[in-house]
Scaffold this active site. Structure first.
Site, PDB file in Angstrom:
ATOM      1  CB  SER A  46     -14.226 -23.881 -13.755  1.00  0.00           C
ATOM      2  OG  SER A  46     -13.888 -25.098 -13.730  1.00  0.00           O
ATOM      3  CB  THR A  47     -16.361 -23.637 -18.904  1.00  0.00           C
ATOM      4  OG1 THR A  47     -14.979 -24.403 -18.728  1.00  0.00           O
ATOM      5  CG2 THR A  47     -16.255 -22.778 -20.129  1.00  0.00           C
ATOM      6  CE1 TYR A 135     -12.659 -30.618 -13.768  1.00  0.00           C
ATOM      7  CE2 TYR A 135     -14.479 -29.294 -12.866  1.00  0.00           C
ATOM      8  CZ  TYR A 135     -13.475 -29.598 -13.597  1.00  0.00           C
ATOM      9  OH  TYR A 135     -12.913 -28.677 -14.932  1.00  0.00           O
ATOM     10  CE  LYS A 161     -14.795 -30.695 -16.148  1.00  0.00           C
ATOM     11  NZ  LYS A 161     -13.759 -30.707 -17.088  1.00  0.00           N
ATOM     12  N   GLY A 186     -10.757 -34.084 -19.459  1.00  0.00           N
ATOM     13  CA  GLY A 186     -11.246 -32.588 -19.409  1.00  0.00           C
ATOM     14  C   GLY A 186     -10.048 -31.765 -19.992  1.00  0.00           C
ATOM     15  CG  ASP A 188     -11.108 -28.630 -24.050  1.00  0.00           C
ATOM     16  OD1 ASP A 188     -11.189 -29.441 -22.842  1.00  0.00           O
ATOM     17  OD2 ASP A 188     -11.652 -27.699 -24.258  1.00  0.00           O
ATOM     18  CB  SER A 205     -13.338 -24.392 -22.144  1.00  0.00           C
ATOM     19  OG  SER A 205     -13.200 -24.774 -20.967  1.00  0.00           O
TER      20      SER A 205
END
Ligand code: HMN
Length: 291
Positions: A46-47, A135, A161, A186, A188, A205
């Site tokens: 996605s990032t 994910y 993830k 995932g 952060d 990200s």
């Protein structure tokens, strides 16, 4: 997946002023991150704005990244798409290109049933010899523990993830599915918590822009130094929340540019900074960093 641990940026994809993929900037970004010591790269997630790109563009990005990495760190290729057909095409391409593992969000938008989602993962995983990292992410619909258990039974699905705030399930996954089911945290802003609850690595990200903070958190957690990890997480979170309130995808790319790795622009409808708004962002950031 058991050999892929540590801190992996969910790699940004640089686009130029005309929104075309910028391979030159991509190569510099790869070197910037590898030289700073990241443990691997998670490409076209996605990032990486994968859902803004055609399948052919996604293939090109992966080819450039793998070529530039030149075996220095492992590469996980995100091949998620809404149709199994496209995901298989991307997965086979990733295997031919030399990716070390695959990952995929579940098919989204149509509200597919759990059985359809399980069939999706079974089919793409069977299409190559690469391990699959499922994910779990709110943007594509969270799985829940029972679904993760079923996913883990699919041959070749070796980990997940996990981008969710339900960290108690991280502990449960490790306890009930088993310690060998690899889990990457995932979120952060909760990296330390993810690791504390049993995650094997971090994918996100912000590891594009401030990798060293999270490499240090990972090392501190490995060493059992909770005080240090917490102080580092506080510093990292100040940057994360600064960017989250100011157009995060474009802000991450600008923050990288300030450090010498110009990650270019985002594709519309994401909004980019103009020279004026970037100057304001930088001034804000300086003021915030001085506090
Ligand atoms: C990816 O798929 O490319 C990313 O790894 C996604 C990543 O986990 C981010 N989550 C989402 O975008 C939903 C986080 O890095 C997130 O941006 C960060 O935790 C700030 O909330």
């Amino acid at each position: 997946l058991s050999e892929i641990r540590g801190v992996l940026p969910a790699l940004v994809t640089p686009f130029d002023e005309n929104e075309d993929f910028d391979a030159g900037r991509m190569r510099k970004v790869v070197d910037f991150l590898v030289e700073r010591g990241v443990d691997g790269l998670y490409v076209t997630g996605s990032t990486g704005e994968a859902f803004m790109m055609s399948p052919d563009e996604r293939k090109e990005v992966l080819e450039v990244v793998i070529d530039q990495v030149a075996g220095r760190v492992p590469v996980i290729a995100h091949v998620g798409a809404i149709s199994t057909h496209h995901s298989i095409e991307l997965a086979r391409h990733a295997e031919r290109t030399g990716a070390d593992a695959l990952s995929s969000v579940p098919p989204f938008y149509w509200g597919f049933s759990q059985d359809q989602i399980l069939a999706y993962y079974t089919d793409i995983t069977a299409a190559t010899g690469l391990p699959m990292c499922a994910y779990n992410v709110p943007l594509a619909g969270l799985f829940g523990f029972d679904m993760i258990k079923r996913l883990a039974e699919i041959p070749g699905v070796e980990g997940i993830k996990y981008t969710a705030s339900t960290h108690h399930d991280i502990m449960r996954i490790k306890a009930e599915i088993g310690p060998d089911f690899i889990l990457y945290s995932g979120a952060d802003e909760m990296a330390m918590s993810g690791l504390a609850f049993g995650a094997d690595g971090l994918i996100g990200s912000f590891y594009n822009a401030i990798p060293e903070i999270f490499l240090a958190i990972y090392a501190a957690m490995q060493a059992g130094d909770l005080e240090r990890a917490k102080a580092l997480q506080e510093t990292g979170n100040a940057v994360i929340f600064f960017a989250l309130s100011r157009n995060p995808m474009a802000a991450i790319k600008r923050m990288m540019a300030w450090q010498g790795a110009d990650a270019g622009f985002c594709r519309r409808p994401m909004t980019n900074f103009t020279p004026e708004t970037e100057a304001a962002l930088k001034a804000d950031f300086r003021a915030f960093a001085a506090e």
